[in-house]
Scaffold this motif. Structure first.
Motif, PDB file in Angstrom:
ATOM      1  N   LYS A  58       3.865  19.304   2.457  1.00 17.93           N
ATOM      2  CA  LYS A  58       5.120  18.724   2.903  1.00 17.93           C
ATOM      3  C   LYS A  58       4.879  17.877   4.146  1.00 17.93           C
ATOM      4  CE  LYS A  58       8.158  21.737   4.101  1.00 17.93           C
ATOM      5  NZ  LYS A  58       9.081  22.898   3.946  1.00 17.93           N
ATOM      6  N   ARG A  59       4.053  18.399   5.044  1.00 19.87           N
ATOM      7  CA  ARG A  59       3.746  17.673   6.271  1.00 19.87           C
ATOM      8  C   ARG A  59       2.913  16.413   5.967  1.00 19.87           C
ATOM      9  NH1 ARG A  59      -0.465  18.370   9.343  1.00 19.87           N
ATOM     10  NH2 ARG A  59      -0.941  20.467   8.628  1.00 19.87           N
ATOM     11  N   LEU A  60       1.954  16.551   5.082  1.00 16.40           N
ATOM     12  CA  LEU A  60       1.104  15.413   4.721  1.00 16.40           C
ATOM     13  C   LEU A  60       1.933  14.291   4.089  1.00 16.40           C
ATOM     14  CD1 LEU A  60      -1.977  17.364   3.324  1.00 16.40           C
ATOM     15  CD2 LEU A  60      -1.886  15.988   5.420  1.00 16.40           C
ATOM     16  N   ARG A  61       2.961  14.686   3.375  1.00 21.98           N
ATOM     17  CA  ARG A  61       3.860  13.678   2.800  1.00 21.98           C
ATOM     18  C   ARG A  61       4.688  13.031   3.888  1.00 21.98           C
ATOM     19  NH1 ARG A  61       4.971  13.094  -2.234  1.00 21.98           N
ATOM     20  NH2 ARG A  61       4.075  14.420  -3.828  1.00 21.98           N
ATOM     21  N   ALA A  62       5.263  13.868   4.725  1.00 18.18           N
ATOM     22  CA  ALA A  62       6.175  13.379   5.760  1.00 18.18           C
ATOM     23  C   ALA A  62       5.458  12.471   6.747  1.00 18.18           C
ATOM     24  CB  ALA A  62       6.810  14.562   6.485  1.00 18.18           C
ATOM     25  N   THR A  63       4.192  12.720   6.983  1.00 14.95           N
ATOM     26  CA  THR A  63       3.451  11.922   7.958  1.00 14.95           C
ATOM     27  C   THR A  63       2.763  10.728   7.315  1.00 14.95           C
ATOM     28  OG1 THR A  63       1.521  13.348   7.690  1.00 14.95           O
ATOM     29  CG2 THR A  63       3.052  13.897   9.453  1.00 14.95           C
ATOM     30  N   GLY A  64       3.037  10.519   6.032  1.00 15.66           N
ATOM     31  CA  GLY A  64       2.531   9.309   5.397  1.00 15.66           C
ATOM     32  C   GLY A  64       1.102   9.370   4.913  1.00 15.66           C
ATOM     33  N   ARG A  65       0.494  10.521   4.977  1.00 13.85           N
ATOM     34  CA  ARG A  65      -0.876  10.637   4.435  1.00 13.85           C
ATOM     35  C   ARG A  65      -0.834  10.477   2.929  1.00 13.85           C
ATOM     36  NH1 ARG A  65      -1.324  13.162   9.285  1.00 13.85           N
ATOM     37  NH2 ARG A  65      -3.156  12.398  10.401  1.00 13.85           N
ATOM     38  N   VAL A  66       0.179  11.009   2.322  1.00 13.27           N
ATOM     39  CA  VAL A  66       0.381  10.866   0.876  1.00 13.27           C
ATOM     40  C   VAL A  66       1.518   9.877   0.641  1.00 13.27           C
ATOM     41  CG1 VAL A  66       1.014  12.024  -1.259  1.00 13.27           C
ATOM     42  CG2 VAL A  66      -0.418  13.198   0.416  1.00 13.27           C
ATOM     43  N   ARG A  67       1.209   8.809  -0.051  1.00 13.15           N
ATOM     44  CA  ARG A  67       2.230   7.784  -0.285  1.00 13.15           C
ATOM     45  C   ARG A  67       3.149   8.156  -1.431  1.00 13.15           C
ATOM     46  NH1 ARG A  67      -0.444   1.958  -0.442  1.00 13.15           N
ATOM     47  NH2 ARG A  67       0.034   2.451  -2.596  1.00 13.15           N
ATOM     48  N   GLY A  68       2.649   8.933  -2.368  1.00 12.17           N
ATOM     49  CA  GLY A  68       3.467   9.317  -3.503  1.00 12.17           C
ATOM     50  C   GLY A  68       2.641  10.001  -4.567  1.00 12.17           C
ATOM     51  N   THR A  69       3.287  10.385  -5.611  1.00 18.38           N
ATOM     52  CA  THR A  69       2.609  11.022  -6.738  1.00 18.38           C
ATOM     53  C   THR A  69       2.922  10.223  -7.985  1.00 18.38           C
ATOM     54  OG1 THR A  69       2.936  13.177  -5.695  1.00 18.38           O
ATOM     55  CG2 THR A  69       2.328  13.157  -8.016  1.00 18.38           C
ATOM     56  N   VAL A  70       1.884   9.823  -8.704  1.00 15.17           N
ATOM     57  CA  VAL A  70       2.102   8.972  -9.867  1.00 15.17           C
ATOM     58  C   VAL A  70       1.306   9.450 -11.077  1.00 15.17           C
ATOM     59  CG1 VAL A  70       2.461   6.956  -8.377  1.00 15.17           C
ATOM     60  CG2 VAL A  70       0.193   7.400  -9.374  1.00 15.17           C
ATOM     61  N   ALA A  71       1.797   9.095 -12.251  1.00 15.68           N
ATOM     62  CA  ALA A  71       1.050   9.324 -13.478  1.00 15.68           C
ATOM     63  C   ALA A  71       0.163   8.094 -13.692  1.00 15.68           C
ATOM     64  CB  ALA A  71       1.996   9.503 -14.650  1.00 15.68           C
ATOM     65  N   VAL A  72      -1.110   8.323 -13.906  1.00 14.35           N
ATOM     66  CA  VAL A  72      -2.035   7.211 -14.109  1.00 14.35           C
ATOM     67  C   VAL A  72      -2.083   6.873 -15.594  1.00 14.35           C
ATOM     68  CG1 VAL A  72      -4.392   6.396 -13.841  1.00 14.35           C
ATOM     69  CG2 VAL A  72      -3.406   7.955 -12.146  1.00 14.35           C
ATOM     70  N   LEU A  73      -1.595   5.710 -15.940  1.00 10.95           N
ATOM     71  CA  LEU A  73      -1.566   5.299 -17.339  1.00 10.95           C
ATOM     72  C   LEU A  73      -2.890   4.681 -17.751  1.00 10.95           C
ATOM     73  CD1 LEU A  73       1.986   3.672 -17.534  1.00 10.95           C
ATOM     74  CD2 LEU A  73       1.305   6.081 -17.541  1.00 10.95           C
ATOM     75  N   ASP A  74      -3.198   4.825 -19.014  1.00 14.37           N
ATOM     76  CA  ASP A  74      -4.411   4.226 -19.554  1.00 14.37           C
ATOM     77  C   ASP A  74      -4.079   2.821 -20.051  1.00 14.37           C
ATOM     78  OD1 ASP A  74      -7.322   4.990 -20.725  1.00 14.37           O
ATOM     79  OD2 ASP A  74      -6.232   3.687 -22.120  1.00 14.37           O
ATOM     80  N   GLY A  75      -4.653   1.824 -19.410  1.00 17.18           N
ATOM     81  CA  GLY A  75      -4.352   0.433 -19.741  1.00 17.18           C
ATOM     82  C   GLY A  75      -4.347   0.139 -21.234  1.00 17.18           C
ATOM     83  N   PRO A  76      -5.502   0.252 -21.889  1.00 21.05           N
ATOM     84  CA  PRO A  76      -5.557  -0.043 -23.321  1.00 21.05           C
ATOM     85  C   PRO A  76      -4.561   0.782 -24.140  1.00 21.05           C
ATOM     86  CG  PRO A  76      -7.757   0.159 -22.413  1.00 21.05           C
ATOM     87  CD  PRO A  76      -6.821   0.545 -21.320  1.00 21.05           C
TER      88      PRO A  76
END
Lengths: 187, 187
Positions: A58-76
DNA sequence: TTTAATTGCCGAATTAAGTTCTGGACAAGT
DNA sequence: ACTTGTCCAGAACTTAATTCGGCAATTAAA
């Protein structure tokens, strides 16, 4: 592993500049590879309880260390088999702002301004070479664009988001052998 | 939004090549931006029930549309303020395999082989220019490396993972104005 | 040195979400 | 018309996220 952006009021607007301790570093290292871990599993990995890691994340998020959480899509797999890097030479400098409108295209993944013999660097992922052609046409239609050079990716050996670890040996002013072992200058 | 890689046996080992429908596309679109959404929220966004989206996400994972879920770290905030793209010219071709050992360095984010006047393209994020220097030293120590050209990023305007949407107009063989509106050739 | 205040942790309790299960609607093929 | 398969919603169940309270350790103040 939800966002928990809402949970509890976030006061420290990325202000906290406290250095990361070993726990933080390991937590970030794990989450950068797999954000689907439960707090319990994560806690077991780094040696903390679930509430403890929850608090830290929670702290790492609040302090901007973590920008977000995303699903990594496979291009092809989502119909984007062509990846390319495009170097764009622009005439003026303020003109680079004109380029920013292309950021709206979902094909655009990265836009950087760089030092060197070129001005802008784009990372583009699209459906086909024809689509890339259309994109380049769009670029040339932008005022201030002098020239472009495209580097079409033939195969990708590594592709990941920023990692938490750093190789301190790289800064020691020396060479290293191919095993990563530091070869310190005999002083 | 856990991995749920374990949940229920995964049969379709990325074999399913069924085209993505509108729901899948929207789900992927949302998750590529924020994987922290709950299935309930996601369902509300796309117009499906929580179990329905759960089922779909599970399938999208199993068929390889989603490679994984990661926390996106902020480079500078984790002590990596320098981002650079490095073009590497290699002599032979089989020699490129020698380069692969650098993938172990956490500073390496991408390694591609590209068409064009260069052979390999690297994306590197490290602590300082000194660290980049150390990395380049390591590169030159690799057999087969003839030359490198580095493009240091001054500022980043856009940086994201592959998106689900595609701009079909790009393939229509035409130009587009800066609003993204297609300008079809009058045939 | 002692005391007060802060920080960070754990274990337990609570709340919310993930997950499974059931049945029903729809479409395609027999 | 009947069967088969697919996909969905709602309810039930299971697991994880989140909060709470108290304790230990460190730091600041006295």
């Amino acid at each position: 592993m939800p966002n928990d952006a809402k949970t509890e009021d976030v006061r420290n607007r990325a202000a906290d500049t406290r250095p990361l301790d070993a726990f933080d570093r390991r937590i970030l290292g794990e989450l950068a590879v797999d954000a689907g871990l439960s707090y319990a599993e994560l806690g077991r990995l780094v040696g903390l309880s679930a509430p403890a890691v929850h608090e830290r994340v929670k702290r790492l998020r609040a302090t901007g260390r973590v920008r977000g959480t995303v699903a990594v899509l496979d291009g092809p797999a989502v119909g984007k088999s062509l990846l390319a890097f495009v170097h764009v030479d622009t005439s003026g400098w303020g003109k680079t702002q004109e380029l920013m409108s292309i950021a709206e295209l979902p094909e655009l993944e990265e836009i950087h301004s760089v030092a060197g013999d070129t001005c802008m660097l784009l990372k583009v992922r699209c459906k086909s070479s024809r689509a890339l052609e259309g994109l380049l046409a769009r670029l040339y239609a932008t005022p201030g664009v002098k020239a472009t050079r495209s580097y079409v990716v033939l195969s990708t050996y590594l592709e990941r988001t920023p990692q938490a670890d750093t190789t301190d040996a790289l800064e020691d002013g020396h060479s290293m052998d191919r095993t990563g072992t530091a070869t310190l200058p005999a002083d």
